[in-house]
Enzyme design. Structure first.
Site, PDB file in Angstrom:
ATOM      1  N   ASP A 124       0.798  -1.233   0.000  1.00 33.67           N
ATOM      2  CA  ASP A 124       0.000   0.000   0.000  1.00 33.67           C
ATOM      3  C   ASP A 124       0.831   1.283   0.000  1.00 33.67           C
ATOM      4  O   ASP A 124       1.985   1.297   0.443  1.00 33.67           O
ATOM      5  CB  ASP A 124      -0.893   0.045   1.244  1.00 33.67           C
ATOM      6  CG  ASP A 124      -2.135  -0.802   1.109  1.00 33.67           C
ATOM      7  OD1 ASP A 124      -2.131  -1.730   0.287  1.00 33.67           O
ATOM      8  OD2 ASP A 124      -3.106  -0.553   1.853  1.00 33.67           O
ATOM      9  N   HIS A 271       3.492  -2.037   3.249  1.00 34.34           N
ATOM     10  CA  HIS A 271       3.507  -0.683   2.692  1.00 34.34           C
ATOM     11  C   HIS A 271       4.837  -0.380   2.016  1.00 34.34           C
ATOM     12  O   HIS A 271       5.893  -0.732   2.540  1.00 34.34           O
ATOM     13  CB  HIS A 271       3.265   0.355   3.793  1.00 34.34           C
ATOM     14  CG  HIS A 271       1.907   0.277   4.411  1.00 34.34           C
ATOM     15  ND1 HIS A 271       1.566  -0.675   5.356  1.00 34.34           N
ATOM     16  CD2 HIS A 271       0.790   1.037   4.210  1.00 34.34           C
ATOM     17  CE1 HIS A 271       0.306  -0.498   5.717  1.00 34.34           C
ATOM     18  NE2 HIS A 271      -0.188   0.522   5.037  1.00 34.34           N
TER      19      HIS A 271
END
Length: 306
Positions: A124, A271
């Site tokens: 992400d 992430h």
């Protein structure tokens, strides 16, 4: 003229009937309403005084009602759209079988696609010029294909990174225009703008590459945002394993969270944007070989099945 015995009997009968009628009227007027078996009360006669309604301002006595608070795991929470109560028509997607007109399920996907020991890696908040190339290198060395959930403005700023992700065979996911984690409290028009404009930005960065998923910032989906995404061909995407790498908890803590008891066909959250992701890169280097040793196969999140 004297009263005959038959006349006297008629007078007595008339008097008795009148007395009975009077007594009957008195009995009816004094009788209370009788509760019906279902708990309702008989309707009072026309003109009878109505029972005063309960005062709505009065609150129940302390302790009569118990307020409960349930904490929902991250990635699974969903809030109703601003101005719409939960359970409205737009929330029909809560049923796993509900689909959009485009045939995409409205339910949030948290399972890796595949018949058995499968895992989906999701990344992400990128693309990021420092960390995305490092994440791509680790994935490449471990022969892993992942799903990258990209922020629209970053895809617009670094289109070459979007193309690099796609060229390596990874899938693209829409993560909104600018990662507004409060968008579930915003009007539906705003949610639609965040979803559709981000999709257009990512598609422009990598022409011809489909954007098959939508992940709400912070997992803050609404029934409307799921419906908007699904109508645009994007499956709402959640997760089932979160090592909280965004908070930099330290590598040992991350590995403990990652290698704990895994749910069925897990979707794991990492992430590559939003800050220093050195711990994420280190965790991927250790975690991906471990998953392979455990017999897991790398795949993508389920898209067309609940």
């Amino acid at each position: 003229m004297g009263i005959t015995s038959s006349s006297a009997r008629r007078v007595r009968r008339a008097g008795t009937a009148a007395t009975a009628a009077v007594l009957g009227i008195l009995a009816v007027s004094a009788a209370p309403a009788i509760a019906a078996p279902d708990g309702s009360a008989d309707k009072p006669a026309a003109g009878a005084a109505d029972k005063p309604a309960a005062d709505p301002a009065k609150k129940p006595a302390a302790g009569s009602a118990k307020k409960t608070t349930e904490k929902v795991p991250a990635g699974s929470a969903e809030k109703p759209a601003a101005g719409k109560p939960a359970g409205s028509a737009a929330s029909a997607g809560n049923a796993g079988s509900a689909r959009s007109a485009a045939g995409i399920p409205l339910a949030i996907s948290r399972l890796a696609q595949g018949p058995g020991r499968d895992v989906a890696i999701t990344i992400d908040d990128g693309p990021d010029p420092r960390w995305t190339p490092q994440v791509l290198e680790v994935l490449r060395k471990n022969h892993v294909k992942a799903t990258f959930c990209m922020i629209g403005t970053k895809a617009q700023k670094y289109p070459e990174l979007v193309r690099s992700v796609a060229a390596d065979g990874h899938r693209l996911c829409n993560h909104s225009v600018d990662h507004d984690v409060t968008m579930d409290h915003k009007p539906v028009a705003y949610q639609k703008q965040q979803i559709l404009e981000a999709k257009a930005m990512i598609e422009k960065a990598a022409p011809g590459v489909p954007v098959g998923y939508y992940r709400a910032p912070g997992g803050a989906f609404t029934p409307d945002s799921r419906a908007i995404a699904a109508e645009s061909g994007m499956r709402p995407l959640g997760w089932s394993v979160d090592p909280k790498d965004w908070s930099r908890p330290g590598l040992p803590a991350m590995i403990t969270a990652l290698e704990g008891k895994l749910p069925q066909q897990p979707t794991v959250l990492f992430h590559d944007g939003g800050g220093d992701r050195s711990e994420t890169v280190a965790a991927l280097k250790q975690y991906l070989p471990w998953l392979t040793a455990q017999g897991y196969h790398f795949t993508f999140p389920a898209r067309t099945t609940p």
